[in-house]
Design a protein around this motif. Structure first.
Motif, PDB file in Angstrom:
ATOM      1  N   GLU A 132     -95.505  25.147  -6.342  1.00  0.00           N
ATOM      2  CA  GLU A 132     -94.835  26.287  -5.717  1.00  0.00           C
ATOM      3  C   GLU A 132     -95.770  27.498  -5.733  1.00  0.00           C
ATOM      4  N   ILE A 133     -95.891  28.185  -4.603  1.00  0.00           N
ATOM      5  CA  ILE A 133     -96.705  29.407  -4.560  1.00  0.00           C
ATOM      6  C   ILE A 133     -95.948  30.499  -5.300  1.00  0.00           C
ATOM      7  N   ILE A 134     -96.620  31.065  -6.334  1.00  0.00           N
ATOM      8  CA  ILE A 134     -95.955  32.082  -7.161  1.00  0.00           C
ATOM      9  C   ILE A 134     -96.591  33.467  -7.035  1.00  0.00           C
ATOM     10  N   ALA A 135     -97.786  33.542  -6.428  1.00  0.00           N
ATOM     11  CA  ALA A 135     -98.445  34.842  -6.260  1.00  0.00           C
ATOM     12  C   ALA A 135     -99.431  34.753  -5.097  1.00  0.00           C
ATOM     13  N   LEU A 136     -99.587  35.881  -4.407  1.00  0.00           N
ATOM     14  CA  LEU A 136    -100.498  35.989  -3.259  1.00  0.00           C
ATOM     15  C   LEU A 136    -101.237  37.317  -3.351  1.00  0.00           C
TER      16      LEU A 136
END
Length: 145
Positions: A132-136
C-alpha cells in the motif's frame, strides 16, 4: 539497466553508501538500481529514532525518502569507483503522508529521477508498506561542492 541481481542487505555496505550514520540510518536494503530509478527497503524497529508509540513517524518517512536519494547517489559513485559527495535536501514539494507504518513493518521506497543537472536532482518518491502506498513526495536535492 538493473545492476542489483539480488537485494543488497549488508548493513555496513549500505551505510558506507550514505552520509548518515546510526542511529540516523533509515535505509537497510537496496532492491533495485538504474540510472533513473532506485528501490530501497527499511525494516522499522522499536529503537529507531523516529519510532514512537508503536509507529514510525512522518519525519522518519521524509528522512527515508531523502536517504533513498542519497543511496542512489552513493551506489552510482560506488559503481564508478569514486567517493560519493554529500547531498542536501534543497526543497520538498507535495509531501503527503497517507498512513504511518507500524514497528516491525518494512518500507519499500521508490525514487524516480525526473531531472539531474549540475548536481541538482529533482525526484518523485513513493513509499509502500505491505503493498500500500503510504507516502508520496517530490524533492529537489543538491550535491555539496
Amino acid at each position: 539497466m538493473n545492476v542489483v541481481e539480488q537485494p543488497i542487505t549488508d548493513e555496513s555496505f549500505i551505510q558506507n553508501l550514505i552520509p548518515q550514520k546510526w542511529p540516523f540510518v533509515m535505509v537497510d536494503t537496496l532492491f533495485y538500481f538504474s540510472t533513473e530509478k532506485i528501490i530501497s527497503g527499511f525494516k522499522i524497529k522499536e529503537e529507531d529514532l523516529f519510532s514512537s508509540n508503536g509507529y514510525f513517524q512522518g519525519p522518519g518517512l521524509i528522512e527515508n525518502m531523502a536517504q533513498t536519494v542519497a543511496l542512489h547517489t552513493g551506489y552510482s559513485y560506488f559503481l564508478k569507483n569514486q567517493e560519493a559527495p554529500t547531498g542536501y535536501i534543497g526543497s520538498i514539494k507535495k509531501a503527503k503522508i497517507i498512513k504511518l507504518p507500524k514497528e516491525g513493518q518494512e518500507l519499500k521506497t521508490t525514487v524516480v529521477i525526473l531531472h539531474d543537472i549540475m548536481g541538482v536532482t529533482l525526484v518523485k518518491i513513493e513509499v509502500e508498506c505491505e503493498g500500500e502506498i503510504i507516502a508520496l513526495s517530490e524533492m529537489k536535492t543538491v550535491l555539496a561542492k
